[in-house]
Design a protein around this motif. Structure first.
Motif, PDB file in Angstrom:
ATOM      1  N   ARG A   1       1.985  -2.038   1.207  1.00 32.02           N
ATOM      2  CA  ARG A   1       2.615  -1.787   2.500  1.00 32.02           C
ATOM      3  C   ARG A   1       4.119  -1.549   2.367  1.00 32.02           C
ATOM      4  O   ARG A   1       4.668  -0.611   2.954  1.00 32.02           O
ATOM      5  CB  ARG A   1       2.377  -2.969   3.445  1.00 32.02           C
ATOM      6  CG  ARG A   1       2.847  -2.708   4.875  1.00 32.02           C
ATOM      7  CD  ARG A   1       2.627  -3.925   5.760  1.00 32.02           C
ATOM      8  NE  ARG A   1       3.469  -5.036   5.356  1.00 32.02           N
ATOM      9  CZ  ARG A   1       3.008  -6.229   4.987  1.00 32.02           C
ATOM     10  NH1 ARG A   1       1.715  -6.472   4.981  1.00 32.02           N
ATOM     11  NH2 ARG A   1       3.836  -7.183   4.609  1.00 32.02           N
ATOM     12  N   GLY A   2       4.814  -2.381   1.596  1.00 29.67           N
ATOM     13  CA  GLY A   2       6.261  -2.232   1.448  1.00 29.67           C
ATOM     14  C   GLY A   2       6.653  -0.876   0.880  1.00 29.67           C
ATOM     15  O   GLY A   2       7.445  -0.152   1.483  1.00 29.67           O
ATOM     16  N   PRO A   3       6.113  -0.488  -0.302  1.00 33.80           N
ATOM     17  CA  PRO A   3       6.454   0.826  -0.850  1.00 33.80           C
ATOM     18  C   PRO A   3       6.054   1.987   0.049  1.00 33.80           C
ATOM     19  O   PRO A   3       6.788   2.977   0.162  1.00 33.80           O
ATOM     20  CB  PRO A   3       5.669   0.865  -2.173  1.00 33.80           C
ATOM     21  CG  PRO A   3       5.490  -0.559  -2.546  1.00 33.80           C
ATOM     22  CD  PRO A   3       5.335  -1.297  -1.246  1.00 33.80           C
ATOM     23  N   PHE A   4       4.879   1.890   0.716  1.00 32.75           N
ATOM     24  CA  PHE A   4       4.441   2.982   1.579  1.00 32.75           C
ATOM     25  C   PHE A   4       5.381   3.149   2.774  1.00 32.75           C
ATOM     26  O   PHE A   4       5.697   4.270   3.170  1.00 32.75           O
ATOM     27  CB  PHE A   4       3.009   2.733   2.068  1.00 32.75           C
ATOM     28  CG  PHE A   4       1.951   3.260   1.129  1.00 32.75           C
ATOM     29  CD1 PHE A   4       2.141   3.197  -0.234  1.00 32.75           C
ATOM     30  CD2 PHE A   4       0.771   3.787   1.608  1.00 32.75           C
ATOM     31  CE1 PHE A   4       1.181   3.663  -1.112  1.00 32.75           C
ATOM     32  CE2 PHE A   4      -0.207   4.266   0.742  1.00 32.75           C
ATOM     33  CZ  PHE A   4      -0.002   4.200  -0.625  1.00 32.75           C
ATOM     34  N   ILE A   5       5.825   2.039   3.377  1.00 34.96           N
ATOM     35  CA  ILE A   5       6.775   2.135   4.487  1.00 34.96           C
ATOM     36  C   ILE A   5       8.113   2.672   3.990  1.00 34.96           C
ATOM     37  O   ILE A   5       8.785   3.447   4.682  1.00 34.96           O
ATOM     38  CB  ILE A   5       6.954   0.765   5.163  1.00 34.96           C
ATOM     39  CG1 ILE A   5       5.651   0.328   5.852  1.00 34.96           C
ATOM     40  CG2 ILE A   5       8.084   0.803   6.195  1.00 34.96           C
ATOM     41  CD1 ILE A   5       5.700  -1.055   6.470  1.00 34.96           C
ATOM     42  N   ALA A   6       8.493   2.292   2.780  1.00 35.75           N
ATOM     43  CA  ALA A   6       9.752   2.778   2.219  1.00 35.75           C
ATOM     44  C   ALA A   6       9.729   4.287   1.994  1.00 35.75           C
ATOM     45  O   ALA A   6      10.783   4.935   1.991  1.00 35.75           O
ATOM     46  CB  ALA A   6      10.056   2.056   0.904  1.00 35.75           C
ATOM     47  N   VAL A   7       8.529   4.865   1.807  1.00 34.08           N
ATOM     48  CA  VAL A   7       8.416   6.317   1.654  1.00 34.08           C
ATOM     49  C   VAL A   7       8.908   7.029   2.915  1.00 34.08           C
ATOM     50  O   VAL A   7       9.426   8.144   2.850  1.00 34.08           O
ATOM     51  CB  VAL A   7       6.963   6.720   1.329  1.00 34.08           C
ATOM     52  CG1 VAL A   7       6.764   8.234   1.415  1.00 34.08           C
ATOM     53  CG2 VAL A   7       6.595   6.251  -0.073  1.00 34.08           C
ATOM     54  N   ASN A   8       8.767   6.386   4.089  1.00 36.09           N
ATOM     55  CA  ASN A   8       9.284   6.975   5.322  1.00 36.09           C
ATOM     56  C   ASN A   8      10.779   7.261   5.197  1.00 36.09           C
ATOM     57  O   ASN A   8      11.259   8.335   5.573  1.00 36.09           O
ATOM     58  CB  ASN A   8       9.037   6.043   6.507  1.00 36.09           C
ATOM     59  CG  ASN A   8       7.571   5.903   6.850  1.00 36.09           C
ATOM     60  OD1 ASN A   8       6.756   6.742   6.478  1.00 36.09           O
ATOM     61  ND2 ASN A   8       7.215   4.838   7.562  1.00 36.09           N
ATOM     62  N   GLY A   9      11.510   6.277   4.673  1.00 29.68           N
ATOM     63  CA  GLY A   9      12.942   6.471   4.473  1.00 29.68           C
ATOM     64  C   GLY A   9      13.238   7.564   3.462  1.00 29.68           C
ATOM     65  O   GLY A   9      14.203   8.326   3.619  1.00 29.68           O
ATOM     66  N   LEU A  10      12.407   7.649   2.419  1.00 26.49           N
ATOM     67  CA  LEU A  10      12.588   8.697   1.411  1.00 26.49           C
ATOM     68  C   LEU A  10      12.406  10.080   2.030  1.00 26.49           C
ATOM     69  O   LEU A  10      13.196  10.999   1.792  1.00 26.49           O
ATOM     70  CB  LEU A  10      11.603   8.491   0.262  1.00 26.49           C
ATOM     71  CG  LEU A  10      11.560   9.608  -0.792  1.00 26.49           C
ATOM     72  CD1 LEU A  10      12.911   9.723  -1.486  1.00 26.49           C
ATOM     73  CD2 LEU A  10      10.449   9.344  -1.810  1.00 26.49           C
ATOM     74  N   MET A  11      11.363  10.236   2.853  1.00 27.46           N
ATOM     75  CA  MET A  11      11.103  11.534   3.479  1.00 27.46           C
ATOM     76  C   MET A  11      12.214  11.903   4.457  1.00 27.46           C
ATOM     77  O   MET A  11      12.593  13.068   4.570  1.00 27.46           O
ATOM     78  CB  MET A  11       9.753  11.509   4.191  1.00 27.46           C
ATOM     79  CG  MET A  11       8.577  11.267   3.268  1.00 27.46           C
ATOM     80  SD  MET A  11       8.411  12.541   1.992  1.00 27.46           S
ATOM     81  CE  MET A  11       7.568  13.820   2.901  1.00 27.46           C
TER      82      MET A  11
END
Length: 524
Positions: free
Chosen positions: A190-200
């Protein structure tokens, strides 16, 4: 039935029957057979080979592309302001007011929709909300495109209306896409997947600024409009989240989605039971009941923490700098300010955001925030010194271009360092904490309130940046941001708990246990 007593071929057959039954029940409206099949699914903990990750990765990346669209919309500001100024014939006063207004209407639009985004996401579902938010995106960019053929007094009102509508779409996108990723991603990722939002979002910001260096705002708006259409096409292919389906009583569809997301050998029964237990523990609260909940310290304490996290997020100066980055570099006499700002901001953000995905799990949210805000405070302080040396008597005369050009690499380093600290730590850790801190029973209201605070401050800071800079000089602006970042370091160190490695339920119990401990101390 348990996993040890169930052969793979038997489970494959059972899930195939479930998929066929789900398709039949969708047309007949009878879910009895699907429910019976669901009850035959195994419970207990599956072995590692019983799950797969690529479908969840696919749907989460598609949803995260909503943040890519959001980033492109934010990146539209800085590269085109110079062109818009020359088009509208700015005086010195008009330049300041119109630039602030152009930044403000976009962020005001994101703020206005925020209180309603959670309700719309619950009402229409996560998937449909993601698709629907592209409607205002499309209309907004079409209005912006039309301004290229508009002359006279109608130009600026049309431009601001289009920018406002795009802001509304952007605010809706952040809520529904974030909710989708949080619910569709496996708990351990969950943490890394949510962090992908910031990356995008970072990638979108970089592309918007980079493309804006080479094309007019008309073509940049058309490119973003084309991306919106592509995003809708991919959004149609994703599945609705199992959690939302279960809240609507559509158990067979939820089971089918879990099979698709995690593989035919996943623990469907156990996953659905876990989600249903979480849903059953939450009752739909009336307005008066919500007010009663907010009287409890175990509720209002984490919500206040979430709101303060968004407060410091905006007072780090991120939106003020991003929306005015080209002007900041021009003031510093940086060569090719448009291209430099693209790479100093966008390129650094992408690398830092990837680093942030790893560090949120390795360092933890609290430690990462302390380090990131410390770096941000330092970079703002040095940038303030740089501006002071270039605008005060150390330059003769003050503001001498040659004096500034000798030191301009320092300005690039300071801005890049701040952007890196924001993307790698402040942004990633803050948005994960927003999801994790707010109690489940008021999560919709609590997160909505924190996003509302975030939107109001973002609009306010970006909307008055130019005027505030005239009042306190550029160095005063950066020293203000440096001070707020330093205060945030103290705030996080004293008040924010670590959430790394804890479930959402365990985090919630942390605040309940604090209240119980204080109650026992007072009794003793």
């Amino acid at each position: 039935m348990t996993w040890s007593g169930l052969k793979d071929i038997e489970l494959q057959k059972l899930t195939t029957e479930l998929e066929m039954s789900s398709a039949m029940s969708a047309t007949s409206g009878d879910e009895q057979e699907s429910t019976e099949l669901y009850e035959r699914l195994p419970s207990g903990k599956p072995t590692p080979h019983h799950t797969r990750i690529w479908p969840a990765t696919y749907v989460c990346i598609v949803a995260a592309c909503g943040f890519l669209l959001f980033g492109l919309s934010k990146g539209f500001n800085s590269p085109v302001l110079s062109e818009l100024k020359s088009r509208t014939g700015y005086t010195s006063l008009h330049r300041t007011l119109d630039q602030d207004l152009f930044n403000f209407v976009y962020l005001f639009g994101t703020t206005l929709i925020t209180p309603f985004s959670g309700y719309l996401s619950d009402r229409f579902g996560r998937k449909l909300s993601i698709i629907l938010c592209c409607i205002p995106y499309t209309f907004g960019w079409l209005i912006v495109v039309l301004t290229v053929s508009t002359d006279g007094p109608a130009f600026r009102p049309l431009l601001y209306i289009g920018r406002f509508v795009v802001g509304v779409a952007a605010g809706w996108t952040t809520v529904c896409c974030n909710a989708y990723v949080a619910e569709a991603s496996p708990s351990r990722y969950r943490g890394p997947f949510i962090a992908v939002n910031g990356l995008m979002l970072t990638v979108g910001l970089f592309l918007g600024q980079l493309i804006g260096v080479y094309v007019t705002y008309y073509w940049l708006a058309n490119i973003i409009l084309a991306h919106t259409v592509i995003f809708v096409v991919f959004a149609i292919t994703i599945k609705e989240t199992p959690r939302w389906l279960l809240t609507q009583g559509r158990k067979s569809e939820a089971a089918k989605t879990l099979v698709w997301l995690n593989g035919p050998n996943c623990n469907v029964g156990g996953e659905i039971q876990k989600i249903e237990d979480g849903i059953s523990s939450l009752t739909k609260l009336s307005v008066s009941e919500i007010f009663q909940e907010f009287k409890k310290k175990s509720v209002y304490h984490p919500v206040i923490l979430a709101c303060l996290i968004t407060f410091f997020l905006e007072f780090s100066g991120i939106n003020a700098i991003l929306f005015n980055i080209e002007d900041i570099f021009k003031e510093a006499q940086v060569k090719s300010p448009g291209l430099t700002s693209s790479f100093a901001v966008g390129g650094v953000q992408i690398i830092a955001a990837i680093f942030g995905i790893l560090t949120t799990s390795l360092l933890g949210r609290r430690k990462l925030l302390i380090i990131s805000y410390s770096v941000a405070s330092l970079s703002h302080a040095v940038m303030g010194v740089y501006e002071y040396l270039n605008n005060e008597p150390y330059c003769h005369p003050p503001g001498d271009p040659q004096c500034k050009s000798d030191l301009y690499p320092l300005a690039i380093v300071c801005v890049a360092l701040f952007i890196a600290s924001f993307a790698a730590g402040i942004s990633a850790a803050s948005f994960i904490l927003l999801v994790e801190l707010v109690p489940r029973r008021v999560r919709g209201v609590g997160i909505g309130l924190s996003f509302l605070v975030n939107g109001i401050l973002a609009a306010l800071i970006a909307g008055i940046y130019q005027s505030y800079e005239i009042l306190v000089k550029p160095y005063g602006v950066f020293w203000t941001f440096s001070l707020t970042c330093f205060i945030c370091v103290l705030f996080v160190a004293i008040f924010v708990p670590e959430t790394k490695g804890k479930t959402l339920e365990e985090i919630e119990h942390t605040f309940d246990n604090r209240r119980q401990q204080r109650h026992l101390v007072s009794i003793s």
